[in-house]
Design a protein around this motif. Structure first.
Motif, mmCIF file in Angstrom:
data_model
loop_
_atom_site.group_PDB
_atom_site.id
_atom_site.type_symbol
_atom_site.label_atom_id
_atom_site.label_comp_id
_atom_site.label_asym_id
_atom_site.label_seq_id
_atom_site.Cartn_x
_atom_site.Cartn_y
_atom_site.Cartn_z
ATOM 1 N N GLY A 41 0.828 -1.206 0.000
ATOM 2 C CA GLY A 41 0.000 0.000 0.000
ATOM 3 C C GLY A 41 0.857 1.247 0.000
ATOM 4 N N SER A 42 1.839 1.296 -0.890
ATOM 5 C CA SER A 42 2.834 2.371 -0.847
ATOM 6 C C SER A 42 2.253 3.763 -1.063
ATOM 7 C CB SER A 42 3.965 2.102 -1.841
ATOM 8 O OG SER A 42 3.482 2.099 -3.158
ATOM 9 N N CYS A 43 1.100 3.882 -1.686
ATOM 10 C CA CYS A 43 0.504 5.220 -1.887
ATOM 11 C C CYS A 43 -0.437 5.588 -0.743
ATOM 12 C CB CYS A 43 -0.221 5.297 -3.236
ATOM 13 S SG CYS A 43 -1.778 4.384 -3.299
ATOM 14 N N GLU A 44 -0.497 4.747 0.280
ATOM 15 C CA GLU A 44 -1.312 4.968 1.472
ATOM 16 C C GLU A 44 -2.789 5.155 1.146
ATOM 17 O OE1 GLU A 44 0.595 8.079 3.681
ATOM 18 O OE2 GLU A 44 2.371 6.843 4.041
ATOM 19 N N GLY A 45 -3.267 4.403 0.158
ATOM 20 C CA GLY A 45 -4.680 4.416 -0.158
ATOM 21 C C GLY A 45 -5.146 5.540 -1.050
ATOM 22 N N SER A 46 -4.216 6.259 -1.666
ATOM 23 C CA SER A 46 -4.611 7.369 -2.533
ATOM 24 C C SER A 46 -4.857 6.921 -3.970
ATOM 25 C CB SER A 46 -3.557 8.484 -2.498
ATOM 26 O OG SER A 46 -2.337 8.015 -3.044
ATOM 27 N N MET A 47 -4.834 5.623 -4.206
ATOM 28 C CA MET A 47 -5.060 4.999 -5.513
ATOM 29 C C MET A 47 -4.091 5.553 -6.560
ATOM 30 S SD MET A 47 -8.607 3.741 -7.253
ATOM 31 C CE MET A 47 -9.329 5.323 -7.474
ATOM 32 N N ALA A 48 -2.801 5.472 -6.229
ATOM 33 C CA ALA A 48 -1.750 5.907 -7.143
ATOM 34 C C ALA A 48 -0.783 4.770 -7.462
ATOM 35 C CB ALA A 48 -0.996 7.090 -6.538
ATOM 36 N N CYS A 49 -1.121 3.557 -7.030
ATOM 37 C CA CYS A 49 -0.250 2.405 -7.291
ATOM 38 C C CYS A 49 -1.121 1.157 -7.314
ATOM 39 C CB CYS A 49 0.840 2.291 -6.226
ATOM 40 S SG CYS A 49 0.255 1.806 -4.586
ATOM 41 N N PRO A 98 -18.863 -14.719 5.437
ATOM 42 C CA PRO A 98 -17.410 -14.550 5.361
ATOM 43 C C PRO A 98 -16.972 -14.050 3.988
ATOM 44 C CG PRO A 98 -17.916 -16.583 6.484
ATOM 45 C CD PRO A 98 -19.224 -16.055 5.939
ATOM 46 N N PHE A 99 -15.898 -13.274 3.988
ATOM 47 C CA PHE A 99 -15.361 -12.630 2.786
ATOM 48 C C PHE A 99 -13.915 -13.078 2.645
ATOM 49 C CE2 PHE A 99 -13.290 -8.904 0.785
ATOM 50 C CZ PHE A 99 -14.022 -8.866 -0.386
ATOM 51 N N SER A 100 -13.546 -13.586 1.461
ATOM 52 C CA SER A 100 -12.206 -14.157 1.272
ATOM 53 C C SER A 100 -11.440 -13.478 0.156
ATOM 54 C CB SER A 100 -12.325 -15.656 0.937
ATOM 55 O OG SER A 100 -12.959 -16.345 1.981
ATOM 56 N N VAL A 101 -10.152 -13.234 0.422
ATOM 57 C CA VAL A 101 -9.249 -12.691 -0.592
ATOM 58 C C VAL A 101 -7.934 -13.461 -0.559
ATOM 59 C CG1 VAL A 101 -10.219 -10.352 -0.567
ATOM 60 C CG2 VAL A 101 -8.302 -10.892 0.923
ATOM 61 N N THR A 102 -7.283 -13.493 -1.713
ATOM 62 C CA THR A 102 -5.963 -14.102 -1.831
ATOM 63 C C THR A 102 -4.944 -13.003 -2.071
ATOM 64 O OG1 THR A 102 -6.877 -16.150 -2.706
ATOM 65 C CG2 THR A 102 -4.558 -15.706 -3.195
ATOM 66 N N ILE A 103 -3.835 -13.096 -1.378
ATOM 67 C CA ILE A 103 -2.727 -12.165 -1.576
ATOM 68 C C ILE A 103 -1.885 -12.729 -2.721
ATOM 69 C CG2 ILE A 103 -0.758 -11.011 -0.519
ATOM 70 C CD1 ILE A 103 -3.499 -10.395 0.859
ATOM 71 N N PRO A 104 -1.732 -11.995 -3.825
ATOM 72 C CA PRO A 104 -0.986 -12.527 -4.976
ATOM 73 C C PRO A 104 0.480 -12.809 -4.632
ATOM 74 C CG PRO A 104 -2.120 -10.476 -5.540
ATOM 75 C CD PRO A 104 -2.238 -10.655 -4.070
ATOM 76 N N PRO A 105 1.125 -13.666 -5.410
ATOM 77 C CA PRO A 105 2.515 -14.021 -5.108
ATOM 78 C C PRO A 105 3.478 -12.849 -5.233
ATOM 79 C CG PRO A 105 1.838 -14.978 -7.192
ATOM 80 C CD PRO A 105 0.618 -14.392 -6.572
ATOM 81 N N SER A 106 3.094 -11.806 -5.934
ATOM 82 C CA SER A 106 3.985 -10.654 -6.122
ATOM 83 C C SER A 106 3.867 -9.644 -4.986
ATOM 84 C CB SER A 106 3.686 -9.972 -7.446
ATOM 85 O OG SER A 106 2.315 -9.579 -7.472
ATOM 86 N N ALA A 107 2.947 -9.840 -4.043
ATOM 87 C CA ALA A 107 2.760 -8.890 -2.962
ATOM 88 C C ALA A 107 3.945 -8.952 -1.999
ATOM 89 C CB ALA A 107 1.463 -9.186 -2.213
ATOM 90 N N TYR A 108 4.267 -7.806 -1.481
ATOM 91 C CA TYR A 108 5.305 -7.731 -0.461
ATOM 92 C C TYR A 108 5.100 -6.455 0.332
ATOM 93 C CZ TYR A 108 7.534 -4.394 -3.607
ATOM 94 O OH TYR A 108 7.783 -3.308 -4.432
ATOM 95 N N ASN A 109 5.699 -6.394 1.472
ATOM 96 C CA ASN A 109 5.619 -5.210 2.296
ATOM 97 C C ASN A 109 7.042 -4.864 2.713
ATOM 98 O OD1 ASN A 109 5.349 -3.316 4.365
ATOM 99 N ND2 ASN A 109 3.412 -4.168 5.036
ATOM 100 N N LEU A 110 7.478 -3.669 2.371
ATOM 101 C CA LEU A 110 8.858 -3.265 2.670
ATOM 102 C C LEU A 110 9.122 -3.160 4.163
ATOM 103 C CD1 LEU A 110 9.344 -0.554 -0.099
ATOM 104 C CD2 LEU A 110 10.151 -2.913 -0.097
ATOM 105 N N ASP A 111 8.058 -3.053 4.965
ATOM 106 C CA ASP A 111 8.215 -2.934 6.409
ATOM 107 C C ASP A 111 8.315 -4.291 7.095
ATOM 108 O OD1 ASP A 111 8.124 -0.170 6.257
ATOM 109 O OD2 ASP A 111 5.937 -0.137 6.436
ATOM 110 N N ARG A 112 8.066 -5.391 6.375
ATOM 111 C CA ARG A 112 8.068 -6.730 7.002
ATOM 112 C C ARG A 112 9.422 -7.367 6.890
ATOM 113 N NH1 ARG A 112 3.191 -10.679 5.993
ATOM 114 N NH2 ARG A 112 4.004 -11.708 7.764
#
Length: 112
Positions: A41-49, A98-112
Motif C-alpha cells: 500500500g505504498s501510496c497509502e490508499g490514494s489509488m496511485a499504485c 465470510p469474505f475471502s481474498v488471496t494475496i498474490p505471489p507478487s505482494a510484499y511489504n517493505l516494512d516486514r
C-alpha cells in the motif's frame, strides 16, 4: 462488538493464512496491514499504485461495488491480476457472510 464479518486472507498457494473479524465498512487495506498481511500500500490508499492488489474469491466478487475506471487502469499494471482483482485500498469489508481474498505471489511489504 456488534455485527462483524469474518475476513479470510489466503496465501498465493491457496493455504489459509489468517481469519480476522472485522466491522463491515472497514477498509480492507487497513485491516490487512493491521493483521500482518504482506500488502505494501505504498501510496497509502490514494489509488496511485497497485501494491495493495488482492484477488477476491469468486463467491464474494459479486458482493462488491464495481471498480472505478481509475482502479481498473491501475489493476492493468498489477502483476498476477485477473478478472477478480481489486485494490484493497478501495474495498470496504462487506456485511454478512465470510469474505475471502488471496494475496498474490507478487505482494510484499517493505516494512516486514
Amino acid at each position: 462488538m456488534g455485527r462483524v464479518t469474518l475476513v479470510r486472507f489466503f496465501k498465493s498457494s491457496g493455504d489459509l493464512d489468517r481469519e480476522i473479524e472485522a466491522v463491515p465498512g472497514t477498509n480492507l487495506l487497513d485491516l490487512a496491514q493491521a493483521s500482518g498481511q504482506a500488502l505494501e500500500g505504498s501510496c497509502e490508499g490514494s489509488m496511485a499504485c497497485s501494491t495493495c492488489h488482492v484477488i477476491v474469491a469468486a463467491e464474494d466478487f459479486g458482493r462488491l461495488p464495481p471498480a472505478s475506471e481509475e482502479e481498473e487502469d491501475l489493476l492493468d499494471l498489477a502483476a498476477h491480476a485477473n478478472r477478480r482483482s481489486r485494490l484493497a485500498c478501495q474495498l470496504a469489508v462487506p456485511d454478512g457472510a465470510p469474505f475471502s481474498v488471496t494475496i498474490p505471489p507478487s505482494a510484499y511489504n517493505l516494512d516486514r
